[in-house]
Design an enzyme around this catalytic site. Structure first.
Site, PDB file in Angstrom:
ATOM      1  CB  ILE A  11      -0.814  -0.021   1.194  1.00 10.87           C
ATOM      2  CG1 ILE A  11      -2.319   0.963   0.934  1.00 10.87           C
ATOM      3  CG2 ILE A  11      -0.296   0.346   2.463  1.00 10.87           C
ATOM      4  CD1 ILE A  11      -3.092   0.889   2.134  1.00 10.87           C
ATOM      5  CB  SER A  12       3.970   2.172   1.647  1.00  8.50           C
ATOM      6  OG  SER A  12       4.997   3.073   1.658  1.00  8.50           O
ATOM      7  N   PRO A  13       3.385   3.714  -1.270  1.00 12.29           N
ATOM      8  CG  PRO A  13       3.131   6.286  -1.727  1.00 12.29           C
ATOM      9  CD  PRO A  13       2.621   5.022  -0.757  1.00 12.29           C
ATOM     10  CB  ALA A  15       6.946   0.267   0.532  1.00 15.53           C
TER      11      ALA A  15
END
Length: 210
Positions: A11-13, A15
Site C-alpha cells: 500500500i505504501s508508495p 515502499a
C-alpha cells in the site's frame, strides 16, 4: 556480506520507490535481502498514528512528492485509481508464495507493479485473480497458516521497534523510508559514523509531551 530484512506493505508508495531503487542504491556491495510483508495499518494502530493518506493536506502532498521522486529517479509510477485501499489480499498472496512467508524479489516486484503501474484499481477482484494466476502461490492465500505468518511479520516488526514502511533492518539498526537509502548504503560500507553519533541520538531527553 550484510543481510537486510526489508519490511514492506504494498500500500505504501514509498515502499514501492525504495524497492525499485534498492539495487541501484546498493550497487557494488555484497548483501542479501529477506522481504517481509506486513500490515502497515497494524503498525499505525500500535503506535497510535494516522496514515499519511488519512490527513487530507498530507495526502495531497504525499501523492505529489512520490510522483516527483519517481520522476526524479526515473522510476515508472502511476497512482492507483483509489488509495488507500485494503492491501490484505495482496499481502497474503505474497506471503503464500513462499513456505516461510518471505517472498522473493520477483513476487514483490510483480505485486508492487500491480499497484503502482497503470493507474488501475489495486484491489479489483478480477485483477487480483489474474495476479494470483500469474504468481501461482504454493499455498492458499486465505488459509490460516498464511494469515498467521502475516501477523507474525507484523508482530515481529513491532517488537523490533519498526514504526513505518519501508524499513530496512540490518544488524541492530533500522533505516526508515525511501530517503534512508543513502544512509543504508553508508552503514553497509562500514561508515564509522554509525557508532557514537548514532547512539547519542537516542539519548536526547524528551521535553514537552502532548
Amino acid at each position: 556480506m550484510k543481510h537486510i530484512t526489508f519490511y514492506l506493505d504494498f500500500i505504501s508508495p514509498y515502499a514501492y520507490l525504495a524497492f525499485e531503487q534498492l539495487p541501484e542504491a546498493l550497487l557494488g556491495l555484497s548483501y542479501s535481502v529477506t522481504h517481509k510483508p506486513l500490515l502497515f495499518a497494524g503498525l499505525l494502530k500500535h503506535h497510535g498514528q494516522l496514515g499519511p493518506a488519512e490527513i487530507a493536506p498530507k495526502r495531497d502532498w504525499t501523492y505529489r512528492q512520490v510522483l516527483w521522486l519517481a520522476h526524479r529517479h526515473g522510476i515508472d509510477m502511476q497512482l492507483p485509481a483509489a488509495h488507500p485501499f485494503n492491501p490484505l489480499a495482496l499481502l497474503r498472496l505474497a506471503v503464500a508464495c513462499n513456505a516461510q512467508g518471505t517472498p522473493n524479489r520477483y513476487v514483490c516486484e510483480t505485486v508492487f507493479r500491480h499497484v503502482w503501474r497503470g493507474g488501475a484499481e489495486a484491489a479489483d477482484p478480477v485483477r487480483l485473480q489474474a495476479l494470483a494466476a500469474q504468481l501461482v502461490p504454493a499455498r492458499d492465500a486465505n488459509g490460516d497458516e498464511v494469515k498467521a505468518q502475516l501477523k507474525a511479520h507484523t508482530d515481529e516488526a513491532i517488537a523490533a521497534r519498526v514504526f513505518g514502511v519501508p524499513t530496512f533492518a540490518v544488524d541492530d539498526k533500522l533505516f526508515w523510508g525511501f530517503d534512508a537509502l543513502p544512509m543504508l548504503r553508508a552503514y553497509c560500507e562500514g561508515d564509522a559514523w554509525f557508532g557514537a553519533p548514532w547512539d547519542a541520538a537516542a539519548r536526547v531527553a524528551q521535553g514537552v509531551r502532548r
